[in-house]
Design an enzyme around this catalytic site. Sequence first.
Site, PDB file in Angstrom:
ATOM      1  N   ALA A  53       0.480  -1.128   0.020  1.00 22.52           N
ATOM      2  CA  ALA A  53      -0.103  -0.209  -0.215  1.00 22.52           C
ATOM      3  C   ALA A  53       0.760   1.908   0.261  1.00 22.52           C
ATOM      4  O   ALA A  53       0.398   2.036   0.025  1.00 22.52           O
ATOM      5  CB  ALA A  53      -1.109  -0.173   1.042  1.00 22.52           C
ATOM      6  N   TYR A  54       2.218   1.017  -0.164  1.00 25.54           N
ATOM      7  CA  TYR A  54       3.032   2.722   0.236  1.00 25.54           C
ATOM      8  C   TYR A  54       2.549   2.774  -1.081  1.00 25.54           C
ATOM      9  O   TYR A  54       4.020   2.423  -1.910  1.00 25.54           O
ATOM     10  CB  TYR A  54       4.711   2.135   1.354  1.00 25.54           C
ATOM     11  CG  TYR A  54       4.420   1.383   2.062  1.00 25.54           C
ATOM     12  CD1 TYR A  54       3.236   1.604   3.144  1.00 25.54           C
ATOM     13  CD2 TYR A  54       5.718   1.487   3.120  1.00 25.54           C
ATOM     14  CE1 TYR A  54       3.397   1.950   3.997  1.00 25.54           C
ATOM     15  CE2 TYR A  54       5.664   0.993   4.379  1.00 25.54           C
ATOM     16  CZ  TYR A  54       4.202   0.752   4.578  1.00 25.54           C
ATOM     17  OH  TYR A  54       4.486   0.361   6.391  1.00 25.54           O
TER      18      TYR A  54
END
Length: 315
Positions: A53-54
């Site tokens: 998700a980064y």
Amino acid sequence: MRYRQLGDSDLTVSEISLGTWLTFGVGIEREKAIASLDQAFDLGINFIDTANAYGYGAAESLLGEALKDRPRDSYILGTKVFVPMSETDYGLSRAQIEKQLDASLKRLNTDYVDLYQCHRYDVDTPLEETMEALTDAVKAGKVRYIGFSEWSPKQIQASLDLPGVEKFVSSQPQYSLLWRRPEKAVIPLCAENGISQIVWSPLAQGVLSGKYVPGDTPPQDSRASSDKMNRQMGHWNRPEVIEAVHRMKPLAEEAGVSMAQFALAWVLREPNVASAIVGVSRPEQLAANAAASGLKIDPALFEKAEAIAAEIPSA
């Protein structure tokens, strides 16, 4: 750089590790990110922490490019799954673990990750389904070990009670001089069961670096001044917190270290902490942070800092 065993695994991780949240592929330029990674290896940092998700995959993709020419056994790579990647792709179901793991491996340009972590607990998926899917990922050789982030003691115990599944070796909680919640139950439970802590935000989003001065505008090169990297700072970037850290700085000076090194050494004083994750916006910051590894600080100075932190009013 000193190294510690990660739980019951055979992984030995550097006491200071490099995190990529809000920085790689998002908050800092590609060249600075790659230079920071190179600097990390030069300093003996061997553990790199990221998540799918980064930057919605941007951090993993940048790492995949930057690491492609390094021997795969020369570093330890951890990523995560759970946080939404789209309106329909989120959670810890078997289907999502299989889909997101394959996507992470492709972006990271590797056949396996050393540590695959549940970014949070999924209340909508049976724990048995999650653990069986993680176990199959290990059996398939795509994952060496598994971990979790910010699980409650009850959730951790439930995973330990399940028979015939892979066992967690790491926990990734927020932990710092300003945030000691894991000490009450998570750390004791994990210590009893061969699970180490890899802590995030050991510098409280940079506030414990001591760079912020009470009443002054944040430095231009600080996280607080960045629209891309300051979104999680509200809790810490308060006058009463800044003032408390300012009062701690003489303690660090008495110990002969920087405030950031003092705060990192405080985290590492806990035997169950295997590594403290630091994020940087430029490579030169890493050398100062890495120097916290192996520091011996008078416990009395830590106690004084703890007393100052205890006086901070709740937000």
